[in-house]
Design an enzyme around this catalytic site. Sequence first.
Site, PDB file in Angstrom:
ATOM      1  N   THR A 136      12.891  -7.092  40.391  1.00 49.69           N
ATOM      2  CA  THR A 136      14.082  -7.638  39.367  1.00 49.69           C
ATOM      3  C   THR A 136      15.446  -7.570  40.119  1.00 49.69           C
ATOM      4  O   THR A 136      16.414  -7.821  39.293  1.00 49.69           O
ATOM      5  CB  THR A 136      14.374  -6.198  38.710  1.00 49.69           C
ATOM      6  OG1 THR A 136      14.396  -4.793  39.288  1.00 49.69           O
ATOM      7  CG2 THR A 136      12.914  -5.675  37.700  1.00 49.69           C
ATOM      8  N   ARG A 154      13.847   2.908  36.814  1.00 51.76           N
ATOM      9  CA  ARG A 154      14.598   2.349  35.821  1.00 51.76           C
ATOM     10  C   ARG A 154      14.041   1.123  35.198  1.00 51.76           C
ATOM     11  O   ARG A 154      13.965   0.902  33.936  1.00 51.76           O
ATOM     12  CB  ARG A 154      16.014   1.875  36.195  1.00 51.76           C
ATOM     13  CG  ARG A 154      17.044   2.858  36.667  1.00 51.76           C
ATOM     14  CD  ARG A 154      18.167   2.222  37.256  1.00 51.76           C
ATOM     15  NE  ARG A 154      18.026   1.696  38.701  1.00 51.76           N
ATOM     16  CZ  ARG A 154      17.932   2.136  39.547  1.00 51.76           C
ATOM     17  NH1 ARG A 154      18.408   3.279  39.898  1.00 51.76           N
ATOM     18  NH2 ARG A 154      18.111   1.397  40.798  1.00 51.76           N
ATOM     19  N   ARG A 212      14.375  -3.364  61.432  1.00 52.51           N
ATOM     20  CA  ARG A 212      14.644  -4.548  62.437  1.00 52.51           C
ATOM     21  C   ARG A 212      14.843  -4.303  63.880  1.00 52.51           C
ATOM     22  O   ARG A 212      14.361  -4.851  64.564  1.00 52.51           O
ATOM     23  CB  ARG A 212      15.783  -5.284  61.789  1.00 52.51           C
ATOM     24  CG  ARG A 212      15.748  -5.960  60.525  1.00 52.51           C
ATOM     25  CD  ARG A 212      16.909  -6.652  60.061  1.00 52.51           C
ATOM     26  NE  ARG A 212      16.948  -7.010  58.762  1.00 52.51           N
ATOM     27  CZ  ARG A 212      18.021  -7.081  57.727  1.00 52.51           C
ATOM     28  NH1 ARG A 212      19.201  -6.876  58.412  1.00 52.51           N
ATOM     29  NH2 ARG A 212      17.714  -7.639  56.662  1.00 52.51           N
ATOM     30  N   CYS A 264      20.420 -12.021  56.645  1.00 52.43           N
ATOM     31  CA  CYS A 264      20.508 -13.338  56.454  1.00 52.43           C
ATOM     32  C   CYS A 264      21.632 -14.396  57.242  1.00 52.43           C
ATOM     33  O   CYS A 264      21.005 -15.514  57.563  1.00 52.43           O
ATOM     34  CB  CYS A 264      21.024 -13.479  54.826  1.00 52.43           C
ATOM     35  SG  CYS A 264      22.216 -12.115  54.505  1.00 52.43           S
ATOM     36  N   LYS A 321      24.642  -6.589  63.238  1.00 52.69           N
ATOM     37  CA  LYS A 321      23.382  -7.105  63.343  1.00 52.69           C
ATOM     38  C   LYS A 321      23.303  -8.581  63.736  1.00 52.69           C
ATOM     39  O   LYS A 321      22.414  -8.892  64.373  1.00 52.69           O
ATOM     40  CB  LYS A 321      22.892  -7.294  61.530  1.00 52.69           C
ATOM     41  CG  LYS A 321      22.917  -6.080  60.889  1.00 52.69           C
ATOM     42  CD  LYS A 321      22.664  -6.417  59.278  1.00 52.69           C
ATOM     43  CE  LYS A 321      22.681  -5.217  58.550  1.00 52.69           C
ATOM     44  NZ  LYS A 321      22.805  -5.188  57.356  1.00 52.69           N
ATOM     45  N   ARG A 330      33.652 -11.268  53.553  1.00 50.59           N
ATOM     46  CA  ARG A 330      33.169 -11.716  52.153  1.00 50.59           C
ATOM     47  C   ARG A 330      34.102 -12.669  51.579  1.00 50.59           C
ATOM     48  O   ARG A 330      35.181 -12.447  51.571  1.00 50.59           O
ATOM     49  CB  ARG A 330      32.867 -10.499  51.558  1.00 50.59           C
ATOM     50  CG  ARG A 330      31.964 -10.414  50.344  1.00 50.59           C
ATOM     51  CD  ARG A 330      30.475 -10.805  50.469  1.00 50.59           C
ATOM     52  NE  ARG A 330      29.878  -9.687  51.249  1.00 50.59           N
ATOM     53  CZ  ARG A 330      28.676  -9.910  51.680  1.00 50.59           C
ATOM     54  NH1 ARG A 330      28.003 -10.833  51.542  1.00 50.59           N
ATOM     55  NH2 ARG A 330      28.229  -8.833  52.410  1.00 50.59           N
ATOM     56  N   HIS A 377      25.981 -18.408  52.675  1.00 54.72           N
ATOM     57  CA  HIS A 377      26.835 -17.997  53.905  1.00 54.72           C
ATOM     58  C   HIS A 377      27.035 -19.309  54.621  1.00 54.72           C
ATOM     59  O   HIS A 377      26.473 -20.324  54.934  1.00 54.72           O
ATOM     60  CB  HIS A 377      26.177 -17.065  54.716  1.00 54.72           C
ATOM     61  CG  HIS A 377      25.602 -15.786  53.973  1.00 54.72           C
ATOM     62  ND1 HIS A 377      26.206 -15.371  53.007  1.00 54.72           N
ATOM     63  CD2 HIS A 377      24.892 -14.893  54.237  1.00 54.72           C
ATOM     64  CE1 HIS A 377      25.771 -14.112  52.226  1.00 54.72           C
ATOM     65  NE2 HIS A 377      25.088 -13.877  53.296  1.00 54.72           N
ATOM     66  N   ASN A 402      21.746 -17.821  51.408  1.00 54.98           N
ATOM     67  CA  ASN A 402      21.226 -16.570  52.101  1.00 54.98           C
ATOM     68  C   ASN A 402      20.022 -16.116  51.344  1.00 54.98           C
ATOM     69  O   ASN A 402      19.218 -15.236  51.739  1.00 54.98           O
ATOM     70  CB  ASN A 402      22.474 -15.437  52.104  1.00 54.98           C
ATOM     71  CG  ASN A 402      22.953 -15.514  50.784  1.00 54.98           C
ATOM     72  OD1 ASN A 402      23.557 -16.589  50.150  1.00 54.98           O
ATOM     73  ND2 ASN A 402      23.140 -14.332  50.153  1.00 54.98           N
TER      74      ASN A 402
HETATM   75  N1  LIG Z   1      21.335 -10.558  48.966  1.00 51.53           N
HETATM   76  C1  LIG Z   1      20.768 -11.145  50.279  1.00 51.53           C
HETATM   77  O1  LIG Z   1      21.288 -12.134  50.495  1.00 51.53           O
HETATM   78  C2  LIG Z   1      19.857 -10.604  51.264  1.00 51.53           C
HETATM   79  C3  LIG Z   1      19.601 -11.090  52.151  1.00 51.53           C
HETATM   80  C4  LIG Z   1      18.780 -10.484  52.978  1.00 51.53           C
HETATM   81  C5  LIG Z   1      18.018  -9.131  52.754  1.00 51.53           C
HETATM   82  N2  LIG Z   1      18.624  -8.447  51.468  1.00 51.53           N
HETATM   83  C6  LIG Z   1      17.999  -7.275  51.395  1.00 51.53           C
HETATM   84  O2  LIG Z   1      17.179  -7.122  50.138  1.00 51.53           O
HETATM   85  C7  LIG Z   1      17.343  -5.905  49.509  1.00 51.53           C
HETATM   86  C8  LIG Z   1      17.693  -6.178  48.333  1.00 51.53           C
HETATM   87  O3  LIG Z   1      18.754  -6.980  47.980  1.00 51.53           O
HETATM   88  P1  LIG Z   1      19.430  -7.670  46.744  1.00 51.53           P
HETATM   89  O4  LIG Z   1      20.330  -8.626  46.962  1.00 51.53           O
HETATM   90  O5  LIG Z   1      18.221  -8.115  46.025  1.00 51.53           O
HETATM   91  O6  LIG Z   1      19.750  -6.204  45.717  1.00 51.53           O
HETATM   92  P2  LIG Z   1      19.723  -6.073  44.149  1.00 51.53           P
HETATM   93  O7  LIG Z   1      19.960  -7.377  43.570  1.00 51.53           O
HETATM   94  O8  LIG Z   1      20.723  -4.992  44.140  1.00 51.53           O
HETATM   95  O9  LIG Z   1      18.282  -5.690  43.784  1.00 51.53           O
HETATM   96  C9  LIG Z   1      17.645  -4.277  44.219  1.00 51.53           C
HETATM   97  C10 LIG Z   1      16.100  -4.333  43.852  1.00 51.53           C
HETATM   98  O10 LIG Z   1      15.398  -3.233  44.650  1.00 51.53           O
HETATM   99  C11 LIG Z   1      15.156  -2.399  43.590  1.00 51.53           C
HETATM  100  N3  LIG Z   1      15.252  -1.010  43.836  1.00 51.53           N
HETATM  101  C12 LIG Z   1      16.412  -0.342  44.039  1.00 51.53           C
HETATM  102  N4  LIG Z   1      16.091   1.121  44.281  1.00 51.53           N
HETATM  103  C13 LIG Z   1      14.771   0.996  44.241  1.00 51.53           C
HETATM  104  C14 LIG Z   1      13.939   2.202  44.443  1.00 51.53           C
HETATM  105  N5  LIG Z   1      14.566   3.503  44.760  1.00 51.53           N
HETATM  106  N6  LIG Z   1      12.732   2.325  44.227  1.00 51.53           N
HETATM  107  C15 LIG Z   1      12.211   0.791  44.032  1.00 51.53           C
HETATM  108  N7  LIG Z   1      12.841  -0.267  43.706  1.00 51.53           N
HETATM  109  C16 LIG Z   1      14.285  -0.016  44.091  1.00 51.53           C
HETATM  110  C17 LIG Z   1      15.942  -2.590  42.243  1.00 51.53           C
HETATM  111  O11 LIG Z   1      15.224  -2.074  41.259  1.00 51.53           O
HETATM  112  P3  LIG Z   1      15.947  -1.787  39.726  1.00 51.53           P
HETATM  113  O12 LIG Z   1      16.021  -3.279  39.009  1.00 51.53           O
HETATM  114  O13 LIG Z   1      14.689  -1.277  39.211  1.00 51.53           O
HETATM  115  O14 LIG Z   1      17.182  -1.004  40.144  1.00 51.53           O
HETATM  116  C18 LIG Z   1      15.789  -4.243  42.549  1.00 51.53           C
HETATM  117  O15 LIG Z   1      14.781  -4.818  42.091  1.00 51.53           O
HETATM  118  C19 LIG Z   1      18.425  -5.160  50.233  1.00 51.53           C
HETATM  119  O16 LIG Z   1      17.532  -4.344  51.194  1.00 51.53           O
HETATM  120  C20 LIG Z   1      19.145  -6.419  50.950  1.00 51.53           C
HETATM  121  O17 LIG Z   1      19.621  -5.536  52.325  1.00 51.53           O
HETATM  122  C21 LIG Z   1      19.392  -9.207  50.948  1.00 51.53           C
END
Ligand SMILES: NC(=O)c1ccc[n+]([C@@H]2O[C@H](COP(=O)([O-])OP(=O)(O)OC[C@H]3O[C@@H](n4cnc5c(N)ncnc54)[C@H](OP(=O)(O)O)[C@@H]3O)[C@@H](O)[C@H]2O)c1
Length: 329
Positions: free
Chosen positions: A9, A37, A97, A126, A205, A227, A234, A307
């Site tokens: 999600t 949730r 990592r 990323c 990183k 940011r 990015h 990214n």
């Molecule tokens: N955004 C980027 O560019 C990027 C790039 C590389 C890596 N990442 C990594 O990818 C991850 C997610 O990033 P995002 O940007 O997609 O964040 P996000 O939009 O905040 O989404 C977080 C996701 O993780 C789920 N989640 C959170 N806490 C959880 C728990 N305790 N148990 C199970 N599911 C849980 C959330 O579910 P709910 O909807 O139920 O809260 C949601 O599906 C992070 O580790 C981030 O560092 C992100």
Amino acid sequence: MRIAVVGATGMVGEVMLKVLAERNFPVTELIPVASERSVGKEIEYKGKKYTVVGLQTAVDMKADIALFSAGGETSLEWAPKFAAAGTTVIDNSSAWRMDPTKKLIVPEINASELTKEDKIIANPNCSTIQMVLVLAPLHKKYNIKRVIVSTYQSITGTGVKAVQQLENEYAGVQGEMAYKYPIHRNAIPQCDSFEDNGYTKEEMKLVRETKKILSDNTIAVTATAVRVPIVGGHSEAVNVEFSNDFEVAEIQNILHHTDGVVVQDNNDTFTYPMPMYAQGKDDVFVGRIRRDESQPNTLNMWIVADNLRKGAATNTIQIAEYLIAAKLV
Ligand SMILES: NC(=O)c1ccc[n+]([C@@H]2O[C@H](COP(=O)([O-])OP(=O)(O)OC[C@H]3O[C@@H](n4cnc5c(N)ncnc54)[C@H](OP(=O)(O)O)[C@@H]3O)[C@@H](O)[C@H]2O)c1
């Protein structure tokens, strides 16, 4: 393949589902997973609805591959449980990592390191992925001594909360803040939290992951990560000092023949990469390739990528595709 998408999600999770569908990944069963949730919510994949399940349910379903993007803490706790159930985890968080027992993979560079024994595989950060994809072939040819990188990072890198903050600021609405400061009309020189050495985690990183992916601890890297109120991807200003001299045309030619890299570099036609145009694309774009005239054997470049795509979902799914093709799952 029975595929669990953990964090389905979220911002990355949603793109993950899109990329799986676009690439016609051989999904026989999709298991969307999120926090308590979201359990019971429905998500759509290829026109069909799927119900979001919790982590334990997903472990018990024994998927072939789990694509994780649900934050570091979730990965630390749950990736080993999935692995113990026989599922191969590809993790997008920073949790694994730099663990010396885990591989950090950009498929075009080092997928051949993977074996059947790798049950938790790390996807790099990323901003690192887009930089190393360009640096890897240049390192091979000219040997990199030092990299100075300054990033201009999209708010999508912070997830759903940050996109909401920017939208609230556009609309003049008070809401939850993903950052300590307004991001609309601003540039925040802090991505992630600070380490004891004064650098942010995002900056470190770039330093640590680059050395690990290029398997060379002698490369000196220093970074400033910023940011900016951008959605598409990015951007990075990268200064590279080599041991050996080069011709700019030769660099352009090498990058032109590098898988996953697109050269957009023509000053006469004002052709250079921009995040607005990289959005939704899987490639890494490079331009403004020019000699640094202030010292020998040194190059400046501008590198841009989405990214959420090559920086996260696409790279993860390419790792999964490699595992299938090499019969490692
Ligand atoms: N955004 C980027 O560019 C990027 C790039 C590389 C890596 N990442 C990594 O990818 C991850 C997610 O990033 P995002 O940007 O997609 O964040 P996000 O939009 O905040 O989404 C977080 C996701 O993780 C789920 N989640 C959170 N806490 C959880 C728990 N305790 N148990 C199970 N599911 C849980 C959330 O579910 P709910 O909807 O139920 O809260 C949601 O599906 C992070 O580790 C981030 O560092 C992100």
